[in-house]
Design an enzyme around this catalytic site. Sequence first.
Site: not given
Length: 386
Positions: A12, A87, A175, A234, A372
């Site tokens: 990742n 990923r 996501h 964010r 994940e």
Amino acid sequence: MAETHDAFLVLNAGSSSIKYAVYGADLKQILHGQVDRIGLDPQYHGGAKHIDVPVADNATHAKILDWLLTHIAGLSDNLRIIGAGHRVVHGGQDFAAPARVTDEVIAKLRTLAPLAPGHQPHNLAGIEAVARRWPDIPQVACFDTAFHRTQPRIAQLFAIPRSFSDDGVLRYGFHGLSYHYISTQLPHHLDKPNGKVIVAHLGNGASMCAMQNMKSVATTMGYTALDGLVMGRRCGELDPGVIFHMLRDRGMSVAEIEDTLGTKSGLMGVSDISSDMRDLLASDSPAAAEAVDLFVYQACKKIGALAASMGGVGSIVFTGGIGENSAAIRARILQGCAWLGADIDDTANTAGKSRITTADSRLSAFVIPTDEEGIIAGETQRLVAG
Ligand code: ADP
């Protein structure tokens, strides 16, 4: 000589950190670690080991990846890496499922880099580094956008001229690896896994996904990962007019605006203290309290919007660093969902149980830790075997 075992590498690769994990053929995790502080003074952490990465402070991702892969290869003599899964943040409109990496796939993914400039090039650098280190092993790209390709077209459209949507300016959502994993877990926890479920992935990045039949039908992130909820740094949902104000009245450059909305906003911007929820919950500053209030307020508002998009909601699932660990934030969000029939079980919530609403609650709520990397490992094995 020790027997060798087949293993899968999961990478990742992000802008400031590269995480890895190694899984056996039984999909049990054997090793994991990460390099962080990339661009500053790269540090490696794996097991109990914490070292400076032996590269220049301003070393490229490629150099750091080459060091990391050699390091991983040296960690165990009896593991044979037979596949690597990555990923990849953006799969655009074409990729609705993980894909075996080919030159053609890489070329397509490169064209999507402008949609995710902070992530996509680093994800591709990971694929290239593995190809340098182990030229013959198959690689698989797993996309953060893919899970949302099931959204109806109407959920993906912006109300701007058609020529933009024709060119792919759409709500993609992110996501997706986390939502995919959670979708596989719903049958273990929910009485009605195929019903109307809202999954709240609340971490540094935060989003929600409305699921029906365990498929995404709407999500809070859009063309980029800036939209939707208040995040660590964010801004989330924003009137586009604010951007014109920044450009026109404040003379800010596009790069400055991108930096402001992407790294100086959210919990960090509103609190002026920290992007980390733990710091804000521990602070007695009114600005920290306001940042947390706004986080909760927006979360409740988006739950309302996603419920409306499905014509109701039966269950809410919390995941991600905040969703899995903060009983206080879960409680506040569920209090805001009383009108939807949420009746929180405070004891279960504080104890971190899986189901955190009472047996009579019309809206049921659950905490399910996400995985994940596990999804990437499973998909890699599936595609490599196939
Ligand atoms: P990322 O999106 O980078 O993967 P995580 O999912 O790890 O991030 O979530 C990080 C967030 O989780 C941080 O805001 C952190 O403060 C928050 N968090 C972790 N543990 C707790 C806790 N016990 N209480 C409140 N917030 C927590």
